[in-house]
Each structure stands twice: as C-alpha cells, then as structure tokens.
Enzyme design. Structure first.
Site, short mmCIF file in Angstrom:
data_model
loop_
_atom_site.label_atom_id
_atom_site.label_comp_id
_atom_site.label_asym_id
_atom_site.label_seq_id
_atom_site.Cartn_x
_atom_site.Cartn_y
_atom_site.Cartn_z
N GLY A 1 72.87 64.17 20.60
CA GLY A 1 72.55 62.81 20.19
C GLY A 1 71.12 62.70 19.68
N LEU A 2 70.53 61.53 19.88
CA LEU A 2 69.16 61.23 19.45
C LEU A 2 68.99 61.43 17.94
CD1 LEU A 2 67.08 62.87 22.35
CD2 LEU A 2 67.74 60.48 22.10
N CYS A 3 70.01 61.03 17.19
CA CYS A 3 69.93 61.16 15.72
C CYS A 3 70.30 59.83 15.04
CB CYS A 3 70.80 62.30 15.22
SG CYS A 3 72.48 62.33 15.87
N GLY A 4 69.84 58.74 15.62
CA GLY A 4 70.03 57.44 15.01
C GLY A 4 71.50 57.06 14.89
#
Length: 281
Positions: free
Chosen positions: A86-89
């Site tokens: 994750g952590l990709c907008g």
C-alpha cells in the site's frame, strides 16, 4: 490547551514520521527510474509485434488458431493487476473501483485472475470466483513471471473456462498521472492492416501464428505488469511527497501552538508575581 511538553512530544513524533516519508519518497523515485527504463524498452517491442500481426493478417491462412476463435460470450474473465503493498495513494483504489463498475455492468458470468495482493484481498470478500492468483512479483518483475501468467490465461481460454479475457491495469502517463484502463486480451483481434506490400513468409503464416500469438499474449501481460509497476512507484512517490509536505505544515502549526502555550505560561507567571507583589503592599 495542551501543555508545552505534550506539544513538543508531538512535534518530535511528526518529525520522525516526516523523515520516514521523505526516505520512502527517495526510494520510490529510484525504483520509478528503473521501472520507466524497463517500460520504455518493452513498449517498442510490443508495437513491433503488433506490426508483424498486421502483416500476417494480410496473408491467407489454412487453419484458425485457437486464440483467434470467437465464441458466444457466456464467461468473462478479468485479469486484474494491482500492487502487493500500500501507501501509494489512489493507485489501487481507482483500478479496483473501475473493475467493480465493469463487473456490475457485465451481464455474463464473471471470474477473476488477480495479480497482486490488494486486488485479491478486496474481491475475496465478494462472491466472485477466482481462477488463479499471483502475488509477490517483486519490484522488478521478469518476463518469465509474465509468461507463467500468460500460460495460465491461455489454458483457461482454450479449455472454455473463458470466452473473453480482459486486462485491467494502470497505464503509466507520468509520475503524477496514472490512468486505469481496460484492454481486450482474448480472443485476439486481427489488426486491420493497410493493404501494402505482399510478403513471402517462411515458414508458413500458420506456423508463424502458432508461435507468435502465445508470445503476443505474454508480451501484452508483461507490458501491463511493467505499466502497473511504474504507475505504482509514481503514485507512491507522489503520496510520500504530499505526506512529507503535510508533516512540515503540521510541524509549523504545532510550533506556533507551542510558542503560544509557552507565552501563555510566562504571562500567567508574570501576572501571579505582580498580583502577589500588589497584595504585599
């Protein structure tokens, strides 16, 4: 109002988080550069293969390859390419939203082949049947990994478990612009090439198609995975850049609040001293 010590502790926590997001931004920028290089090398190859198919489409063939056979559409398979992390907008959310909308609009039976954990975990909560799943491809997927996925998709189509196969992936436009797209993979549509020079093929067009069409599917899947990886790193770099900027803004606001709290404490102490001195007079 929070005390000076509490605000200072919050500033320290936000600053530590800012260092993490800044490091992740730099890592994503380096990975994005490598992903773009691989994607730039794969795109011309895919275009050249498209050109070969255009020339072959003008040649007469004696047999019809199984990947060119069109059947009445009763079963539709979507090959969904998302990320493992994750952590990709909004990279995964936008693609999953588009896929969910297409599934809802498809009257035929829908099945999934997922590439990446995020898409698999989301649709696992539903009632859609999974035909295959592929995870942990890494940040630099190889052609052999794409070939394994392509062989599974071809097997499903040839066995009649899918009448149409669509690729769902995110096309890389720039580091701040990624576009979810849908591409029909099977049956392969013969490109309508312009009537031009007549070619003599050796071996025969049938033999070339038998070798070229599976490789065409592999190439399309490999390119889609590379597009997705470049889009993922671009989205993550942008998201981490925004997080770093937001952390800086939060530190500024907390520093202002801390200064106000300190000033209020000093003013209160001065008032108490002045009040005590006045009481003694």
């Amino acid at each position: 109002m929070a005390g000076v010590r509490d605000i200072r502790r919050r500033i320290r926590s936000v600053r530590n988080m800012q260092q993490i997001t800044k490091a992740m931004k730099m890592v994503s920028a380096a990975k994005l550069r490598k992903a773009q290089q691989k994607l730039s090398a794969a795109r011309p190859y895919a275009r050249q293969m498209q050109g070969v198919l255009e020339r072959l489409s003008q040649a007469p063939v004696d047999t019809v390859h199984p990947l060119l056979v069109k059947r009445p559409v009763q079963k539709v398979v979507y090959v969904l390419i998302t990320s493992d992390g994750g952590l990709c907008g909004g990279y995964n959310a936008n693609l999953i939203r588009k896929t969910s909308g297409l599934i809802a609009e498809t009257p035929q039976e829908v099945k999934l082949v997922t590439v990446g954990r995020k898409g698999r975990d989301f649709f696992r909560r539903g009632k859609i049947e999974f035909l295959a799943e592929f995870v942990a491809l890494g940040d630099a997927p190889s052609y052999n990994q794409a070939k394994e996925i392509a062989q599974e998709v071809i097997r499903l189509y040839e066995r009649g478990e899918a009448d149409e196969v669509y690729l769902m992936y995110t096309e890389f436009v720039s580091a701040i612009n990624q576009r979810p797209v849908q591409v029909k993979l099977l049956p392969i549509e013969k490109p309508e090439g312009k009537q031009g020079k007549q070619y003599i093929f050796e071996p025969s067009p049938d033999e070339i198609l038998a070798s070229l069409l599976p490789k065409y599917v592999e190439t399309q899947i490999f390119r889609s995975i590379l597009e997705g990886k470049a889009s993922e790193q671009g989205a993550r770099m942008t998201a981490m850049s925004s997080a770093t900027d937001n952390a800086a803004d939060m530190i500024d606001r907390l520093s202002l609040a801390m200064n106000r709290a300190r000033q209020a404490a000093i003013t209160k102490e001065i008032s108490e001293i002045v009040g005590g001195a006045a009481a003694l007079e």
